[in-house]
Structure formats: structure tokens, C-alpha cells
Motif scaffolding. Structure first.
Motif, PDB file in Angstrom:
ATOM      1  N   TYR A   1     -44.885  36.604 -15.300  1.00  0.00           N
ATOM      2  CA  TYR A   1     -44.525  37.758 -16.118  1.00  0.00           C
ATOM      3  C   TYR A   1     -45.098  39.008 -15.493  1.00  0.00           C
ATOM      4  CZ  TYR A   1     -44.009  40.920 -20.011  1.00  0.00           C
ATOM      5  OH  TYR A   1     -43.667  41.999 -20.774  1.00  0.00           O
ATOM      6  N   PRO A   2     -44.375  40.083 -15.346  1.00  0.00           N
ATOM      7  CA  PRO A   2     -42.933  40.158 -15.609  1.00  0.00           C
ATOM      8  C   PRO A   2     -42.121  39.466 -14.510  1.00  0.00           C
ATOM      9  CG  PRO A   2     -43.696  42.218 -14.658  1.00  0.00           C
ATOM     10  CD  PRO A   2     -44.918  41.351 -14.870  1.00  0.00           C
ATOM     11  N   ASN A   3     -40.885  39.181 -14.803  1.00  0.00           N
ATOM     12  CA  ASN A   3     -39.976  38.560 -13.841  1.00  0.00           C
ATOM     13  C   ASN A   3     -38.563  39.031 -14.170  1.00  0.00           C
ATOM     14  OD1 ASN A   3     -39.251  36.817 -11.706  1.00  0.00           O
ATOM     15  ND2 ASN A   3     -38.621  35.248 -13.163  1.00  0.00           N
ATOM     16  N   PRO A   4     -37.879  39.759 -13.306  1.00  0.00           N
ATOM     17  CA  PRO A   4     -38.276  40.179 -11.954  1.00  0.00           C
ATOM     18  C   PRO A   4     -39.489  41.119 -11.962  1.00  0.00           C
ATOM     19  CG  PRO A   4     -35.936  40.607 -12.370  1.00  0.00           C
ATOM     20  CD  PRO A   4     -36.546  40.209 -13.651  1.00  0.00           C
ATOM     21  N   PHE A   5     -40.137  41.234 -10.804  1.00  0.00           N
ATOM     22  CA  PHE A   5     -41.345  42.057 -10.705  1.00  0.00           C
ATOM     23  C   PHE A   5     -41.325  42.919  -9.450  1.00  0.00           C
ATOM     24  CE2 PHE A   5     -42.211  38.321  -8.236  1.00  0.00           C
ATOM     25  CZ  PHE A   5     -43.076  38.709  -7.233  1.00  0.00           C
ATOM     26  N   ASN A   6     -42.172  43.962  -9.457  1.00  0.00           N
ATOM     27  CA  ASN A   6     -42.343  44.847  -8.301  1.00  0.00           C
ATOM     28  C   ASN A   6     -43.603  45.673  -8.481  1.00  0.00           C
ATOM     29  OD1 ASN A   6     -42.055  46.499  -6.070  1.00  0.00           O
ATOM     30  ND2 ASN A   6     -40.711  47.917  -7.123  1.00  0.00           N
ATOM     31  N   PRO A   7     -44.621  45.570  -7.636  1.00  0.00           N
ATOM     32  CA  PRO A   7     -44.822  44.479  -6.678  1.00  0.00           C
ATOM     33  C   PRO A   7     -45.778  43.417  -7.222  1.00  0.00           C
ATOM     34  CG  PRO A   7     -46.321  46.238  -6.128  1.00  0.00           C
ATOM     35  CD  PRO A   7     -45.569  46.657  -7.399  1.00  0.00           C
ATOM     36  N   THR A   8     -46.261  43.565  -8.483  1.00  0.00           N
ATOM     37  CA  THR A   8     -47.245  42.592  -8.977  1.00  0.00           C
ATOM     38  C   THR A   8     -46.716  41.824 -10.185  1.00  0.00           C
ATOM     39  OG1 THR A   8     -48.304  44.233 -10.394  1.00  0.00           O
ATOM     40  CG2 THR A   8     -49.220  43.962  -8.183  1.00  0.00           C
ATOM     41  N   THR A   9     -47.191  40.586 -10.308  1.00  0.00           N
ATOM     42  CA  THR A   9     -46.832  39.733 -11.426  1.00  0.00           C
ATOM     43  C   THR A   9     -48.030  38.853 -11.754  1.00  0.00           C
ATOM     44  OG1 THR A   9     -45.126  38.228 -12.270  1.00  0.00           O
ATOM     45  CG2 THR A   9     -45.850  37.866 -10.003  1.00  0.00           C
ATOM     46  N   THR A  10     -47.992  38.240 -12.927  1.00  0.00           N
ATOM     47  CA  THR A  10     -49.072  37.361 -13.372  1.00  0.00           C
ATOM     48  C   THR A  10     -48.527  35.952 -13.557  1.00  0.00           C
ATOM     49  OG1 THR A  10     -50.168  39.194 -14.505  1.00  0.00           O
ATOM     50  CG2 THR A  10     -50.793  36.974 -15.178  1.00  0.00           C
ATOM     51  N   ILE A  11     -49.267  34.976 -13.021  1.00  0.00           N
ATOM     52  CA  ILE A  11     -48.914  33.569 -13.143  1.00  0.00           C
ATOM     53  C   ILE A  11     -50.012  32.889 -13.963  1.00  0.00           C
ATOM     54  CG2 ILE A  11     -48.565  31.406 -11.886  1.00  0.00           C
ATOM     55  CD1 ILE A  11     -47.641  33.190  -9.490  1.00  0.00           C
ATOM     56  N   SER A  12     -49.605  32.226 -15.047  1.00  0.00           N
ATOM     57  CA  SER A  12     -50.567  31.532 -15.913  1.00  0.00           C
ATOM     58  C   SER A  12     -50.399  30.029 -15.780  1.00  0.00           C
ATOM     59  CB  SER A  12     -50.333  31.923 -17.380  1.00  0.00           C
ATOM     60  OG  SER A  12     -50.444  33.313 -17.540  1.00  0.00           O
ATOM     61  N   PHE A  13     -51.536  29.322 -15.900  1.00  0.00           N
ATOM     62  CA  PHE A  13     -51.470  27.861 -15.873  1.00  0.00           C
ATOM     63  C   PHE A  13     -52.608  27.279 -16.693  1.00  0.00           C
ATOM     64  CE2 PHE A  13     -53.905  29.164 -12.171  1.00  0.00           C
ATOM     65  CZ  PHE A  13     -55.000  28.297 -12.165  1.00  0.00           C
ATOM     66  N   SER A  14     -52.422  26.017 -17.107  1.00  0.00           N
ATOM     67  CA  SER A  14     -53.404  25.304 -17.922  1.00  0.00           C
ATOM     68  C   SER A  14     -53.818  24.021 -17.226  1.00  0.00           C
ATOM     69  CB  SER A  14     -52.805  24.952 -19.285  1.00  0.00           C
ATOM     70  OG  SER A  14     -52.368  26.113 -19.942  1.00  0.00           O
TER      71      SER A  14
END
Length: 97
Positions: A19-32
Motif C-alpha cells: 500500500y499504496p498500489n500503484p505507487f511512486n516511488p515508495t510503498t509499504t509491505i506488511s507481513f505477519s
């Protein structure tokens, strides 16, 4: 990269949509992570070439967020993949410049 303190320990491995997606130039990826262990989080282009390693270290049980800055990459679809023990999951993300 910090574990969230306010959540119960996760019961399953999970890789969330960036998130966000699409992104420019940074995005955040979450995982558990329901189990402690080595975690590798990598980004690939559609040719299968690794373009970034976001994480490759031991992590304890918890929920995590990783920021990805794609400043040097060209627009297009990328695949991000998490590996921890026998758990492997991939998702697609779109970089739009």
C-alpha cells in the motif's frame, strides 16, 4: 522496521498487498510471522531478476511493515516475495512514474 506492540501474536504467515498500489516511488509491505525465524523479503522484475532485498534477517513472532523505495527502478509490474522456513508467498505490485 518495528513489530506492532498492540496486536496479538499472529497465528498464520501472511503477506499483505503493498500500500499504496500503484505507487511512486515508495510503498509499504506488511507481513505477519507466527514463528520466529529467518525472513527474506525480495523484489523481482517480471524477468525473474532480483532488483532489491528488503530484508534478510532473523525476526521474532509479530506483525511487521517494510518500506520499499523504488527510486532507481523503471515503471512496471514487480513481484515481491517473502520466505521464512517452508513458507513462501509472492504478490504483484505496480510502480508508476
Amino acid at each position: 522496521l518495528d513489530a506492532e506492540d498492540n496486536a496479538l501474536p499472529p497465528s498464520v504467515f501472511r503477506l499483505e498487498q503493498n500500500y499504496p498500489n500503484p505507487f511512486n516511488p515508495t510503498t509499504t509491505i506488511s507481513f505477519s510471522l507466527p514463528k520466529s525465524g529467518n525472513v527474506k523479503l525480495t523484489v523481482f522484475n517480471l524477468l525473474g531478476q532480483e532488483v532489491a532485498t528488503l530484508l534478510n534477517e532473523h525476526k521474532i513472532v509479530g506483525n511487521y511493515e517494510v518500506k520499499f523505495n523504488a527510486e532507481g527502478l523503471s515503471s512496471g509490474v514487480y513481484i515481491y516475495r517473502i520466505e521464512s522456513g517452508s513458507f513462501i508467498e509472492s504478490r504483484r505490485m505496480m510502480l508508476v512514474k
